[in-house]
Design a protein around this motif. Structure first.
Motif, PDB file in Angstrom:
ATOM      1  N   VAL A   1      -6.844  -4.360   4.274  1.00 20.84           N
ATOM      2  CA  VAL A   1      -8.139  -3.666   4.262  1.00 20.84           C
ATOM      3  C   VAL A   1      -9.271  -4.602   3.849  1.00 20.84           C
ATOM      4  O   VAL A   1     -10.194  -4.840   4.600  1.00 20.84           O
TER       5      VAL A   1
ATOM      6  N   TYR B   1      -7.080   5.109   7.148  1.00 22.39           N
ATOM      7  CA  TYR B   1      -6.143   4.173   6.535  1.00 22.39           C
ATOM      8  C   TYR B   1      -6.647   3.695   5.181  1.00 22.39           C
ATOM      9  O   TYR B   1      -5.885   3.584   4.219  1.00 22.39           O
ATOM     10  N   ARG B   2      -7.941   3.409   5.102  1.00 18.88           N
ATOM     11  CA  ARG B   2      -8.505   2.918   3.832  1.00 18.88           C
ATOM     12  C   ARG B   2      -8.349   3.939   2.719  1.00 18.88           C
ATOM     13  O   ARG B   2      -7.998   3.595   1.589  1.00 18.88           O
TER      14      ARG B   2
ATOM     15  N   LYS C   1       0.824  -1.214   0.000  1.00 18.82           N
ATOM     16  CA  LYS C   1       0.000   0.000   0.000  1.00 18.82           C
ATOM     17  C   LYS C   1       0.857   1.263   0.000  1.00 18.82           C
ATOM     18  O   LYS C   1       0.366   2.360   0.235  1.00 18.82           O
TER      19      LYS C   1
ATOM     20  N   SER D   1      -8.381  -0.490  10.625  1.00 22.19           N
ATOM     21  CA  SER D   1      -9.796  -0.625  10.258  1.00 22.19           C
ATOM     22  C   SER D   1     -10.471   0.727  10.051  1.00 22.19           C
ATOM     23  O   SER D   1     -11.685   0.789   9.846  1.00 22.19           O
TER      24      SER D   1
END
Length: 292
Positions: free
Chosen positions: A289, A253-254, A45, A249
């Motif tokens: 994710v 972050y997503r 990522k 979560s």
């Protein structure tokens, strides 16, 4: 229960016989492989992981241990600690330790498990030194920060409750040296500095990194040393993994994975054994994710 015993040291120092005097500095081959998997998963990522692993109080304040102490050698503990750090780095895991910090015994309080402002500063400098060697550091949006002194305040002295309840003994009061971090250019507004960008450095960790009272401003010290904004996702009382699992979560972050995650893990945490294996087996898939 975590204290096991409280040892009365010299010059007002107190030590927990388990955490402060641990020599459990090792990681099984299985757990090292899991740490490497985590590094790889985050890399996918675009995120570099740096683990900040502070020394124990017994190591930095070994000169203040009781003279009649048996079964613990600060020098031997330091050697094992340094061996672990070397092993992890040789495996490609960015691992920052400090067996001989500039602040010496002043890295920690005399009757509190937390590091002092000096300890937080020392670790921030060491983390920044490693971060600046990573290609991801060059991609960070740079913003200059500076630290300002705040009025000193009495430290919480986390050992006081046990000392007073069990031993009918009150530790000598200690003062916490407090500071805050502000933009270096006072003419710049918050909007000028950050616009809508989410910080590209994220701090994960324990109450060393985020205390409700008398916070030692580790996140601010990182801002100053890295010349970059830092999002503090540390959780007081959350143990080794809670803050990281919560952050992985999160919407932040997503949608905006960072360039660098700094994971502060106190040196008294044993990174070996089934409990750490279980922790890593939950964190690794969370970092992807998607459940797929």
């Amino acid at each position: 229960d975590g204290f096991k015993k409280i040892l009365v040291g010299k010059d007002g120092w107190y030590f927990r016989s388990s955490q402060d005097l641990t020599t459990e500095f090792k990681v099984s081959e299985e757990n090292r492989a899991l740490f490497k998997q985590l590094v790889t998963a985050l890399k996918a990522k675009g995120t570099d992981l740096i683990i900040a692993y502070p020394p124990t109080r017994g190591m930095t304040a070994g000169a203040y241990l009781p003279d009649d102490l048996k079964g613990y050698d600060p020098a031997a503990a330091t050697m094992l600690y340094n061996d672990l750090i070397k092993t992890m780095n040789n495996d490609g895991i960015n691992f920052v330790g400090q067996s001989a910090p500039k602040s010496g015994a002043g890295y920690f309080y005399k009757a509190d498990l937390h590091w002092t402002s000096d300890g937080a500063r020392d670790m921030a400098q060491a983390v920044a030194e490693m971060a600046k060697k990573l290609p991801s550091y060059k991609e960070l949006k740079k913003v200059e920060f500076r630290n300002e002194a705040l009025p000193d305040a009495p430290d919480e002295q986390k050992f006081a409750e046990a000392l007073e309840g069990i031993c009918d003994l009150s530790p000598q009061p200690e003062m916490a040296t407090l500071n805050k971090t502000v933009p270096a250019k006072t003419t710049s507004t918050s909007a000028d500095l950050f616009s809508s960008d989410f910080p590209q450095v994220v701090l994960i960790g324990t109450s060393n990194s985020n205390r409700d009272d008398n916070d030692m401003n580790f996140s601010g010290r990182l801002k100053e040393e890295l010349s970059a904004d830092v999002y503090n996702a540390a959780v007081a009382g959350g143990g080794l993994e809670d803050s990281l699992l919560t952050y992985l979560s999160s919407k932040e972050y997503r949608e905006t994975p960072p360039k660098i995650i700094v994971w502060e893990i106190p040196g008294y945490y044993n990174l070996d054994g089934d409990s750490r294996t279980s922790t890593l087996r939950r964190i690794i898939p969370a970092s992807y994710v998607s459940c797929k």
